[in-house]
Design a protein around this motif. Structure first.
Motif, PDB file in Angstrom:
ATOM      1  N   ILE A   1     -18.390  25.051  23.599  1.00  0.00           N
ATOM      2  CA  ILE A   1     -18.168  24.231  24.794  1.00  0.00           C
ATOM      3  C   ILE A   1     -17.174  23.144  24.429  1.00  0.00           C
ATOM      4  N   GLY A   2     -16.184  22.922  25.288  1.00  0.00           N
ATOM      5  CA  GLY A   2     -15.121  21.964  25.009  1.00  0.00           C
ATOM      6  C   GLY A   2     -15.511  20.529  25.273  1.00  0.00           C
ATOM      7  N   ASP A   3     -14.604  19.801  25.906  1.00  0.00           N
ATOM      8  CA  ASP A   3     -14.751  18.363  26.102  1.00  0.00           C
ATOM      9  C   ASP A   3     -14.898  18.004  27.584  1.00  0.00           C
ATOM     10  N   ASN A   4     -15.615  16.916  27.817  1.00  0.00           N
ATOM     11  CA  ASN A   4     -15.662  16.267  29.139  1.00  0.00           C
ATOM     12  C   ASN A   4     -16.195  17.167  30.239  1.00  0.00           C
ATOM     13  N   ASN A   5     -17.169  17.969  29.889  1.00  0.00           N
ATOM     14  CA  ASN A   5     -17.835  18.803  30.885  1.00  0.00           C
ATOM     15  C   ASN A   5     -19.096  18.108  31.399  1.00  0.00           C
ATOM     16  N   THR A   6     -19.436  18.390  32.649  1.00  0.00           N
ATOM     17  CA  THR A   6     -20.711  17.949  33.216  1.00  0.00           C
ATOM     18  C   THR A   6     -21.566  19.188  33.425  1.00  0.00           C
TER      19      THR A   6
ATOM     20  N   ASP B   1     -12.707  22.822  29.052  1.00  0.00           N
ATOM     21  CA  ASP B   1     -12.748  21.375  29.230  1.00  0.00           C
ATOM     22  C   ASP B   1     -12.824  21.023  30.716  1.00  0.00           C
ATOM     23  N   ASP B   2     -13.439  19.878  31.011  1.00  0.00           N
ATOM     24  CA  ASP B   2     -13.419  19.295  32.357  1.00  0.00           C
ATOM     25  C   ASP B   2     -14.047  20.192  33.413  1.00  0.00           C
ATOM     26  N   CYS B   3     -15.041  20.962  33.027  1.00  0.00           N
ATOM     27  CA  CYS B   3     -15.749  21.797  33.996  1.00  0.00           C
ATOM     28  C   CYS B   3     -16.943  21.039  34.571  1.00  0.00           C
ATOM     29  N   TYR B   4     -17.369  21.461  35.744  1.00  0.00           N
ATOM     30  CA  TYR B   4     -18.561  20.885  36.377  1.00  0.00           C
ATOM     31  C   TYR B   4     -19.489  22.046  36.732  1.00  0.00           C
ATOM     32  N   LEU B   5     -20.581  22.178  35.996  1.00  0.00           N
ATOM     33  CA  LEU B   5     -21.563  23.220  36.223  1.00  0.00           C
ATOM     34  C   LEU B   5     -22.768  22.590  36.907  1.00  0.00           C
ATOM     35  N   LEU B   6     -22.927  22.873  38.194  1.00  0.00           N
ATOM     36  CA  LEU B   6     -23.981  22.251  38.980  1.00  0.00           C
ATOM     37  C   LEU B   6     -25.340  22.863  38.669  1.00  0.00           C
ATOM     38  N   ALA B   7     -26.378  22.235  39.204  1.00  0.00           N
ATOM     39  CA  ALA B   7     -27.759  22.570  38.857  1.00  0.00           C
ATOM     40  C   ALA B   7     -28.050  24.054  39.040  1.00  0.00           C
ATOM     41  N   ARG B   8     -28.765  24.595  38.052  1.00  0.00           N
ATOM     42  CA  ARG B   8     -29.277  25.968  38.061  1.00  0.00           C
ATOM     43  C   ARG B   8     -28.193  27.033  38.021  1.00  0.00           C
ATOM     44  N   SER B   9     -26.968  26.667  37.707  1.00  0.00           N
ATOM     45  CA  SER B   9     -25.955  27.704  37.520  1.00  0.00           C
ATOM     46  C   SER B   9     -26.173  28.376  36.166  1.00  0.00           C
ATOM     47  N   HIS B  10     -25.697  29.607  36.057  1.00  0.00           N
ATOM     48  CA  HIS B  10     -25.963  30.427  34.870  1.00  0.00           C
ATOM     49  C   HIS B  10     -24.669  31.049  34.366  1.00  0.00           C
ATOM     50  N   VAL B  11     -24.410  30.877  33.073  1.00  0.00           N
ATOM     51  CA  VAL B  11     -23.258  31.495  32.413  1.00  0.00           C
ATOM     52  C   VAL B  11     -23.812  32.533  31.448  1.00  0.00           C
ATOM     53  N   GLY B  12     -23.622  33.804  31.770  1.00  0.00           N
ATOM     54  CA  GLY B  12     -24.193  34.880  30.966  1.00  0.00           C
ATOM     55  C   GLY B  12     -23.472  35.071  29.639  1.00  0.00           C
ATOM     56  N   HIS B  13     -24.019  35.978  28.839  1.00  0.00           N
ATOM     57  CA  HIS B  13     -23.472  36.236  27.509  1.00  0.00           C
ATOM     58  C   HIS B  13     -22.024  36.724  27.578  1.00  0.00           C
ATOM     59  N   ASP B  14     -21.223  36.287  26.614  1.00  0.00           N
ATOM     60  CA  ASP B  14     -19.837  36.710  26.445  1.00  0.00           C
ATOM     61  C   ASP B  14     -18.919  36.268  27.587  1.00  0.00           C
TER      62      ASP B  14
ATOM     63  N   VAL C   1     -16.373  33.780  29.668  1.00  0.00           N
ATOM     64  CA  VAL C   1     -15.353  32.767  29.399  1.00  0.00           C
ATOM     65  C   VAL C   1     -15.139  31.983  30.685  1.00  0.00           C
ATOM     66  N   VAL C   2     -15.373  30.686  30.611  1.00  0.00           N
ATOM     67  CA  VAL C   2     -15.134  29.784  31.734  1.00  0.00           C
ATOM     68  C   VAL C   2     -14.035  28.834  31.289  1.00  0.00           C
ATOM     69  N   ASP C   3     -12.875  28.954  31.901  1.00  0.00           N
ATOM     70  CA  ASP C   3     -11.720  28.173  31.470  1.00  0.00           C
ATOM     71  C   ASP C   3     -11.814  26.721  31.960  1.00  0.00           C
ATOM     72  N   ASP C   4     -10.713  25.987  31.865  1.00  0.00           N
ATOM     73  CA  ASP C   4     -10.716  24.549  32.132  1.00  0.00           C
ATOM     74  C   ASP C   4     -10.841  24.235  33.625  1.00  0.00           C
ATOM     75  N   ALA C   5     -11.492  23.101  33.905  1.00  0.00           N
ATOM     76  CA  ALA C   5     -11.549  22.518  35.247  1.00  0.00           C
ATOM     77  C   ALA C   5     -12.146  23.461  36.288  1.00  0.00           C
TER      78      ALA C   5
ATOM     79  N   HIS D   1     -15.036  36.501  33.306  1.00  0.00           N
ATOM     80  CA  HIS D   1     -13.993  35.515  32.982  1.00  0.00           C
ATOM     81  C   HIS D   1     -13.645  34.756  34.262  1.00  0.00           C
ATOM     82  N   VAL D   2     -13.903  33.457  34.247  1.00  0.00           N
ATOM     83  CA  VAL D   2     -13.518  32.589  35.354  1.00  0.00           C
ATOM     84  C   VAL D   2     -12.346  31.737  34.871  1.00  0.00           C
ATOM     85  N   TRP D   3     -11.223  31.889  35.518  1.00  0.00           N
ATOM     86  CA  TRP D   3      -9.998  31.238  35.073  1.00  0.00           C
ATOM     87  C   TRP D   3      -9.935  29.784  35.563  1.00  0.00           C
ATOM     88  N   SER D   4      -8.997  29.051  34.984  1.00  0.00           N
ATOM     89  CA  SER D   4      -8.880  27.616  35.256  1.00  0.00           C
ATOM     90  C   SER D   4      -8.776  27.307  36.745  1.00  0.00           C
ATOM     91  N   TRP D   5      -9.413  26.194  37.130  1.00  0.00           N
ATOM     92  CA  TRP D   5      -9.340  25.593  38.460  1.00  0.00           C
ATOM     93  C   TRP D   5     -10.104  26.364  39.523  1.00  0.00           C
TER      94      TRP D   5
END
Length: 233
Positions: A73-78, A97-110, A112-116, A130-134
């Motif tokens: 996990i990078g920097d400045n994430n919530t 970096d700079d992602c916002y993962l709201l309550a009860r969200s789930h990131v499964g194995h393997d 990739v969630v990019d920046d912002a 794979h979820v790309w930036s922005w």
């Protein structure tokens, strides 16, 4: 700046924390896991537990056992309360970096969630997604495993994403389908009205990629085209 870790949080021995992180009450972080600087990790978040395989190994990570390829996990994430981020199995599960993962969200194995990136409440990402930036994924959306959500895409709440979401599109429904272009997202990235009109024509397959795109947008689209073209071969 020192980390602020609530005394009820459980941090496994194979976890590396940078500086200035907040880890809330009853959160569990197990390794292998590396977390950067300035992240806010809310109560009851769980990071680094095994992939959700019925027959897979389930080691006691909080007691020093580990399995999987890790979480980075990078920097400045919530990372809000009750978020879950699973260990990788073939690749490292990554959050930029700079992602916002709201309550009860789930990131499964393997995954990739990019920046912002924004994952709204209850978003579920199947493994290897794979979820790309922005990108901004709406409340309660489910993304099928090995999915691709393009840079700057906006997915409406309650959608079921079963196929690739193209860059800077607005996508909604079950099954999710593109309904327009995310002009707001493009304008926030510095695109002029003329470029927006040309980009909309490009997405409809009626023109080449327009000139005058901001550098970051052009770079993301070039990387996207390369990956998607390779997958089709």
């Amino acid at each position: 700046m020192a980390n602020r870790i609530h005394p009820t949080a459980v941090i496994g021995p194979d976890v590396e924390l940078g500086d200035g992180n907040v880890v809330g009450p009853y959160s569990v972080i197990v390794g292998p896991c590396r977390i950067g600087d300035g992240n806010w990790i809310g109560p009851h978040a769980v990071i680094g537990t095994p992939a959700e395989y019925r027959g897979g190994p389930h080691p006691v990570g909080w007691d020093g056992e580990s399995a999987g390829t890790g979480v980075v996990i990078g920097d400045n994430n919530t990372i809000r309360e009750f978020v879950t981020i699973n260990q990788g199995t073939q690749e490292i599960t990554r959050v930029g970096d700079d992602c916002y993962l709201l309550a009860r969200s789930h990131v499964g194995h393997d995954c990739v969630v990019d920046d912002a990136v924004t994952l709204s409440d209850g978003v579920q990402l199947g493994g290897h997604t794979h979820v790309w930036s922005w990108a901004n994924i709406g409340m309660g959306t489910v993304v099928h495993q090995r999915g691709q959500v393009g840079p700057g895409a906006m997915v409406g709440m309650g959608s079921a994403v079963r196929r690739t979401v193209e860059p800077f599109t607005i996508t909604v429904g079950n099954p999710a389908r593109a309904s327009g272009v995310n002009r707001v997202g493009l304008s926030r990235r510095g695109c002029t009205d003329d470029v927006l009109d040309a980009f909309e024509t490009y997405l409809k397959g009626r023109a080449d990629l327009p000139d005058g795109l901001p550098t970051q947008v052009a770079e993301q689209l070039a990387a996207w085209t390369k990956i998607i073209s390779a997958e089709k071969e």
